[in-house]
Design an enzyme around this catalytic site. Structure first.
Site, PDB file in Angstrom:
ATOM      1  N   LYS A 108       0.866  -1.185   0.000  1.00 44.54           N
ATOM      2  CA  LYS A 108       0.000   0.000   0.000  1.00 44.54           C
ATOM      3  C   LYS A 108       0.896   1.225   0.000  1.00 44.54           C
ATOM      4  O   LYS A 108       2.044   1.168   0.457  1.00 44.54           O
ATOM      5  CB  LYS A 108      -0.869   0.012   1.269  1.00 44.54           C
TER       6      LYS A 108
HETATM    7  P1  NAD Z   1     -12.813   7.755  -2.620  1.00 41.91           P
HETATM    8  O1  NAD Z   1     -11.827   8.804  -2.293  1.00 41.91           O
HETATM    9  O2  NAD Z   1     -13.197   7.531  -4.035  1.00 41.91           O
HETATM   10  O3  NAD Z   1     -14.163   8.023  -1.802  1.00 41.91           O
HETATM   11  C1  NAD Z   1     -14.192   8.200  -0.426  1.00 41.91           C
HETATM   12  C2  NAD Z   1     -15.579   8.652  -0.024  1.00 41.91           C
HETATM   13  O4  NAD Z   1     -15.631   8.796   1.387  1.00 41.91           O
HETATM   14  C3  NAD Z   1     -15.980  10.017  -0.616  1.00 41.91           C
HETATM   15  O5  NAD Z   1     -17.339  10.006  -0.934  1.00 41.91           O
HETATM   16  C4  NAD Z   1     -15.713  10.972   0.558  1.00 41.91           C
HETATM   17  O6  NAD Z   1     -16.491  12.153   0.487  1.00 41.91           O
HETATM   18  C5  NAD Z   1     -16.114  10.101   1.719  1.00 41.91           C
HETATM   19  N1  NAD Z   1     -15.537  10.545   2.988  1.00 41.91           N
HETATM   20  C6  NAD Z   1     -14.299  11.050   3.212  1.00 41.91           C
HETATM   21  N2  NAD Z   1     -14.158  11.373   4.502  1.00 41.91           N
HETATM   22  C7  NAD Z   1     -15.325  11.060   5.093  1.00 41.91           C
HETATM   23  C8  NAD Z   1     -15.797  11.168   6.409  1.00 41.91           C
HETATM   24  N3  NAD Z   1     -15.038  11.663   7.383  1.00 41.91           N
HETATM   25  N4  NAD Z   1     -17.055  10.731   6.663  1.00 41.91           N
HETATM   26  C9  NAD Z   1     -17.814  10.213   5.676  1.00 41.91           C
HETATM   27  N5  NAD Z   1     -17.431  10.090   4.406  1.00 41.91           N
HETATM   28  C10 NAD Z   1     -16.199  10.520   4.141  1.00 41.91           C
HETATM   29  O7  NAD Z   1     -12.260   6.406  -1.965  1.00 41.91           O
HETATM   30  P2  NAD Z   1     -12.672   4.912  -2.330  1.00 41.91           P
HETATM   31  O8  NAD Z   1     -11.722   4.407  -3.329  1.00 41.91           O
HETATM   32  O9  NAD Z   1     -14.136   4.859  -2.565  1.00 41.91           O
HETATM   33  O10 NAD Z   1     -12.301   4.167  -0.970  1.00 41.91           O
HETATM   34  C11 NAD Z   1     -13.206   4.061   0.128  1.00 41.91           C
HETATM   35  C12 NAD Z   1     -12.789   2.918   1.029  1.00 41.91           C
HETATM   36  O11 NAD Z   1     -12.782   1.704   0.284  1.00 41.91           O
HETATM   37  C13 NAD Z   1     -11.375   3.017   1.623  1.00 41.91           C
HETATM   38  O12 NAD Z   1     -11.364   2.406   2.892  1.00 41.91           O
HETATM   39  C14 NAD Z   1     -10.543   2.209   0.660  1.00 41.91           C
HETATM   40  O13 NAD Z   1      -9.336   1.735   1.229  1.00 41.91           O
HETATM   41  C15 NAD Z   1     -11.499   1.082   0.364  1.00 41.91           C
HETATM   42  N6  NAD Z   1     -11.240   0.341  -0.880  1.00 41.91           N
HETATM   43  C16 NAD Z   1     -11.188   0.965  -2.081  1.00 41.91           C
HETATM   44  C17 NAD Z   1     -10.970   0.219  -3.229  1.00 41.91           C
HETATM   45  C18 NAD Z   1     -10.974   0.850  -4.597  1.00 41.91           C
HETATM   46  O14 NAD Z   1     -10.900   0.087  -5.581  1.00 41.91           O
HETATM   47  N7  NAD Z   1     -11.088   2.131  -4.742  1.00 41.91           N
HETATM   48  C19 NAD Z   1     -10.784  -1.158  -3.138  1.00 41.91           C
HETATM   49  C20 NAD Z   1     -10.859  -1.775  -1.890  1.00 41.91           C
HETATM   50  C21 NAD Z   1     -11.089  -1.003  -0.767  1.00 41.91           C
END
Ligand code: NAD
Length: 418
Positions: A108
């Protein structure tokens, strides 16, 4: 060492590893090895800002384990990123990839920065310099980054370009989650959210329910949450609540997700979307819904709110959204928690498909990608469910136990487990 292992997510994750390790009788030497990353890299990222000043950001790449194949894991841009968080997330990638039966290790990366406060030019400068600093350690056969919180396909395009410029030829396999025009896979953007919905369908099946008769609350409307909402809505679920960093929305009759997605494309946040009442992110966790899908950040379901969670199923789109204390409360309430390494595995599964397509120069249709993804998530779910029934443990312990057993076998075969 404290900076590496002292963070809450790291401590939480290693407790899960220890519990599951005990259950499957994991060799103490294997356990000891898996508790620490193989390599951690901390870099300074100087960026010339638009006003001419130079600002230095801190960047990380942590490579946890490569027994099963090249390191693989996302890059996070967030103001609270630190070494321990990145290390914990790197270990979760190892366990996820093992559980999903992928030939990949875990890594990561991250930069401590609020990407919303940078212009597009500043973000490009930051990404190119960060890539350059970590370039001796990444590569299509070594370590393959992907998007995570605060990064997207454009970030990956800049990384690909910088790495390729330094190599002297185009290396599309160095990152996944890149735009389709430059070697990305159809279906990658929606993959994690789609995987969340496939996992939800399987969990509902165990409770004799169908997704079309279900209410869902989703925290986070980014790459994971938005696509989970879109896919759930398309399958007939009533998405009664969603939220993002600007706050949350609630409508007991269901939110029109197609319209909300269009709204967010223009306004960037869910705030002030009509036909819904405003709720806070804290209220969303406790809302009346069959399924709760936390898809934003870690630690949002904790000792202080777990007892008030009304959902019967929690599907962890985010990494580490539930603390250990909350887990115990939810288990005692018999809430089915589909753990992160299973529920959000769809992202890395399709990243793997993308990498395979890049190195073979042969691209698949979106239907092929979706069908193959569904097969992997369903199979992994069944494996974890059967383990949890057999050993009478939570799905979290079962997922980790299944993952550790595969890793242990591979480590023994390679002579890494003395
Ligand atoms: P992203 O940046 O696209 O979206 C994050 C979302 O969370 C946004 O809508 C943002 O406004 C919201 N957010 C941020 N701070 C916040 C808060 N304090 N309270 C509520 N909402 C809040 O990120 P993502 O890629 O969607 O990732 C989200 C989660 O999923 C993370 O834990 C990430 O590690 C995990 N994840 C992502 C992927 C991927 O393919 N993108 C894969 C596996 C896991």
């Amino acid at each position: 060492m404290e900076a590496l292992t002292g963070g809450p997510l790291y401590q939480n994750t290693m407790k899960i590893v220890e519990d599951a390790g005990k259950l499957v009788n994991l060799s103490p030497n294997v356990l000891e090895r898996l508790k620490y990353p193989r390599r951690t890299l901390v870099v300074s990222v100087p960026v010339r800002m638009d006003d001419g000043r130079v600002k230095v950001f801190t960047g990380y790449r942590v490579q946890h384990n490569q027994t099963l194949g090249p390191f693989k894991g996302g890059i996070r841009y967030h103001h609270q990123v630190d070494l321990s968080e990145v290390a914990a997330l790197a270990s979760l990638m190892t366990f996820k990839n093992s559980l999903m039966n992928l030939p990949l290790g875990g890594a990561k990366g991250g930069v401590q920065v609020d990407p919303n406060k940078l212009s597009k030019a500043e973000l490009e400068n930051l990404t190119r310099r960060f890539t350059s600093e970590i370039s001796p350690f990444i590569g299509p056969d070594r370590d393959i980054p992907a998007p995570d919180v605060g990064t997207d396909s454009q970030t990956m395009a800049w990384m690909l370009d910088t790495y390729s410029l330094e190599s002297g030829y185009s290396q599309t396999g160095v990152v996944t989650g890149k735009p389709v025009e430059i070697g990305g896979s159809l279906g990658r953007e929606a993959a994690t959210g789609l995987g969340v919905i496939y996992a939800t369908e399987k969990a509902l099946e165990k409770l004799n329910k169908r997704i079309s008769e279900t209410t869902i609350a989703i925290q986070g409307f980014g790459k994971v949450g938005m696509y989970a909402a879109i896919e759930g809505y398309a399958k007939g679920a009533k998405v009664v609540a969603v939220s993002d960093v600007s706050g949350g929305l609630y409508n007991e009759r269901g939110i029109n997700i197609a319209e909300l997605a269009r709204y967010v494309k223009e306004k960037k946040v869910v705030k002030d979307f009509p036909e819904a009442t405003h709720i806070s992110n804290e209220e969303l966790i406790e809302i009346q819904a069959d399924v709760l899908a936390p898809c934003a950040l870690e630690g949002v379901i904790h000792a202080g709110n777990a007892a008030r969670v009304k959902a019967k199923i929690i599907v962890e789109g985010a990494n580490g959204p539930t603390t250990r204390e909350a887990d115990e409360i939810l288990n005692s309430k018999e809430v089915v928690v589909v753990p992160d390494i299973l529920a959000n595995g769809g992202g890395v599964v399709v990243s793997y498909f993308e990498w395979v397509q890049d190195i073979s120069w042969l691209f698949w249709t979106e239907d092929e990608v979706r069908n193959k993804l569904r097969e992997v998530i369903y199979k992994s779910f069944d494996k974890v469910w059967a383990f949890s029934e057999q050993h009478k443990v939570s799905m979290r312990t079962a997922a980790m136990g299944t993952s550790l057993l595969r890793l242990e076998r591979a480590m023994k075969l390679r002579g890494q487990a003395w």
